[in-house]
Write a protein that holds these residues in place. Structure first.
Motif, PDB file in Angstrom:
ATOM      1  N   TYR A 168       0.829  -1.203   0.000  1.00 40.21           N
ATOM      2  CA  TYR A 168       0.000   0.000   0.000  1.00 40.21           C
ATOM      3  C   TYR A 168       0.870   1.263   0.000  1.00 40.21           C
ATOM      4  O   TYR A 168       0.538   2.260  -0.655  1.00 40.21           O
ATOM      5  CB  TYR A 168      -0.935  -0.005   1.205  1.00 40.21           C
ATOM      6  N   ILE A 179       2.145   1.823  -3.504  1.00 41.29           N
ATOM      7  CA  ILE A 179       1.065   2.338  -4.352  1.00 41.29           C
ATOM      8  C   ILE A 179       0.829   3.819  -4.069  1.00 41.29           C
ATOM      9  O   ILE A 179       0.709   4.637  -4.996  1.00 41.29           O
ATOM     10  CB  ILE A 179      -0.224   1.533  -4.120  1.00 41.29           C
ATOM     11  N   HIS A 219       0.960   7.266  -6.304  1.00 34.38           N
ATOM     12  CA  HIS A 219      -0.239   8.100  -6.375  1.00 34.38           C
ATOM     13  C   HIS A 219       0.058   9.535  -5.941  1.00 34.38           C
ATOM     14  O   HIS A 219      -0.314  10.502  -6.625  1.00 34.38           O
ATOM     15  CB  HIS A 219      -1.316   7.492  -5.477  1.00 34.38           C
ATOM     16  N   ASP A 228     -12.536  -0.166  -4.579  1.00 34.47           N
ATOM     17  CA  ASP A 228     -11.857  -1.455  -4.639  1.00 34.47           C
ATOM     18  C   ASP A 228     -12.720  -2.425  -5.430  1.00 34.47           C
ATOM     19  O   ASP A 228     -13.782  -2.850  -4.956  1.00 34.47           O
ATOM     20  CB  ASP A 228     -11.616  -1.970  -3.214  1.00 34.47           C
ATOM     21  N   LEU A 283      -7.726  -0.088   2.869  1.00 30.47           N
ATOM     22  CA  LEU A 283      -7.657   1.225   2.216  1.00 30.47           C
ATOM     23  C   LEU A 283      -8.237   2.346   3.067  1.00 30.47           C
ATOM     24  O   LEU A 283      -7.939   3.524   2.831  1.00 30.47           O
ATOM     25  CB  LEU A 283      -8.381   1.179   0.871  1.00 30.47           C
ATOM     26  N   THR A 320      -8.553   0.258  -7.097  1.00 31.64           N
ATOM     27  CA  THR A 320      -7.685  -0.881  -6.824  1.00 31.64           C
ATOM     28  C   THR A 320      -8.405  -2.173  -7.207  1.00 31.64           C
ATOM     29  O   THR A 320      -9.636  -2.229  -7.285  1.00 31.64           O
ATOM     30  CB  THR A 320      -7.303  -0.964  -5.337  1.00 31.64           C
ATOM     31  N   GLY A 338      -7.388  -6.252  -6.048  1.00 34.13           N
ATOM     32  CA  GLY A 338      -6.450  -7.195  -5.468  1.00 34.13           C
ATOM     33  C   GLY A 338      -6.730  -8.615  -5.945  1.00 34.13           C
ATOM     34  O   GLY A 338      -7.734  -9.215  -5.555  1.00 34.13           O
ATOM     35  N   ALA A 345      -4.528   0.912  -9.561  1.00 34.65           N
ATOM     36  CA  ALA A 345      -3.516   0.020  -8.981  1.00 34.65           C
ATOM     37  C   ALA A 345      -4.054  -1.403  -8.997  1.00 34.65           C
ATOM     38  O   ALA A 345      -4.993  -1.725  -8.266  1.00 34.65           O
ATOM     39  CB  ALA A 345      -3.184   0.453  -7.553  1.00 34.65           C
ATOM     40  N   LEU A 387       0.533  -0.036 -12.160  1.00 31.64           N
ATOM     41  CA  LEU A 387       0.102   1.300 -11.778  1.00 31.64           C
ATOM     42  C   LEU A 387      -0.051   2.184 -13.013  1.00 31.64           C
ATOM     43  O   LEU A 387       0.854   2.218 -13.858  1.00 31.64           O
ATOM     44  CB  LEU A 387       1.125   1.940 -10.837  1.00 31.64           C
TER      45      LEU A 387
END
Length: 291
Positions: A28, A31, A35, A47, A59, A112, A114, A139, A287
């Motif tokens: 994080y 990332i 950002h 997300d 987050l 994001t 994941g 991301a 990214l």
């Protein structure tokens, strides 16, 4: 999200939340460094493919408002039930997809995903462009296959090779979905945004521990667990779930791929189900800035 094993009514969303690996805080931070360097704001994060909220909750430490989006009603229900009371008003969950993100245009600072973007249709990038503010970030990060670290056993390389061969001999037919193939490629085959539109900046792609246990290479993402926990974690994967649904009478028997891998590892190491060892994970990160 297509071919969604995780929306199958027989899939245990509770086991997913309990056993999926948690991403390290350093991810994080990496990332957010990207950002922030692109003058991104920290207002709203979305997300995608949020599942039961593992990344979504993380987050909330970095953004004012976080919205988790997933096509599975059962995942969203569990995520909402598990959300801490302290995050009321800051954390929200919605049923939706990457191709149809249920938020207002131009309202999002970061998107994001994941270990989920390998299931998105390529056209999802046009939806991302609509909801992201200028300066916003996409991301996309994904866990690849786990490996026994060099710290876990002197013969870690041999263990990884033999365990992988056993797993693949049983699961190859259940890894043929396009999403699984993209995930196994460490996202090298992940569809990227069209560069000619002038909407997106250069792609920043990073990969850690692609080749597993390598002498002198730092393990970016790892955790300690027992063989019993490792087996429970492995059963949350979509290929093994599909295998189990097709072979219900073999689950937990010597013909079960998870039990076969465990047997190989135990034979090579002498470990019991309760022995604690370290597992590392290959990890990829993509990214991109919204211009």
């Amino acid at each position: 999200m297509t071919e969604n094993t995780f929306a199958d009514p027989s899939y245990s969303v509770e086991n997913y939340r309990a056993h999926r690996p948690k991403y390290p805080e350093r991810l994080y931070k990496d990332i957010l460094e990207f950002h922030d360097s692109q003058n991104g704001q920290r207002g709203v994060a979305v997300d995608l493919g949020c599942g039961p909220g593992i990344v979504t909750e993380a987050l909330t430490s970095y953004f004012d408002t976080v919205i988790g989006v997933d096509p599975s009603q059962s995942m969203i229900k569990l995520a909402s039930q598990c959300a801490p009371d302290t995050l009321q008003g800051k954390l929200e969950y919605k049923v939706g997809s990457a191709e149809d993100i249920p938020v207002e245009a131009g309202s999002v600072d970061m998107i994001t995903a994941g270990t989920a973007a390998h299931w998105f249709a390529p056209e999802w990038w046009s939806t991302a462009a609509k909801v992201l503010r200028s300066g916003g970030t996409v991301a996309l990060f994904a866990v690849a296959r786990p490996f026994y670290t060099l710290n876990s056993h002197p013969e870690a390389v041999k263990i990884n090779t033999e365990a992988r061969e056993v797993a693949m001999s049983s699961l190859t037919d259940y890894m043929m979905l396009k999403g699984n193939q993209v995930a196994r490629s460490m996202s090298s085959d992940l569809p990227l945004p069209p560069s000619e539109t002038g909407t997106w900046g250069p792609v920043d792609r990073r990969v850690w521990n692609k080749d597993g246990a390598v002498e002198g290479e730092e393990v970016y993402m790892s955790e300690k667990l027992t063989m019993k926990e490792m087996k429970a974690k492995a059963r949350t994967g979509s290929p093994i779930h599909r295998w189990a649904e097709a072979n219900k009478d073999k689950v937990g028997t010597p013909e079960d791929p998870i039990e076969q891998v465990a047997a190989v590892v135990k034979k090579l190491t002498g470990w019991s189900d309760e022995h604690v060892f370290e597992i590392g994970y290959g990890l990829s990160l993509v990214l991109v800035k919204r211009l």
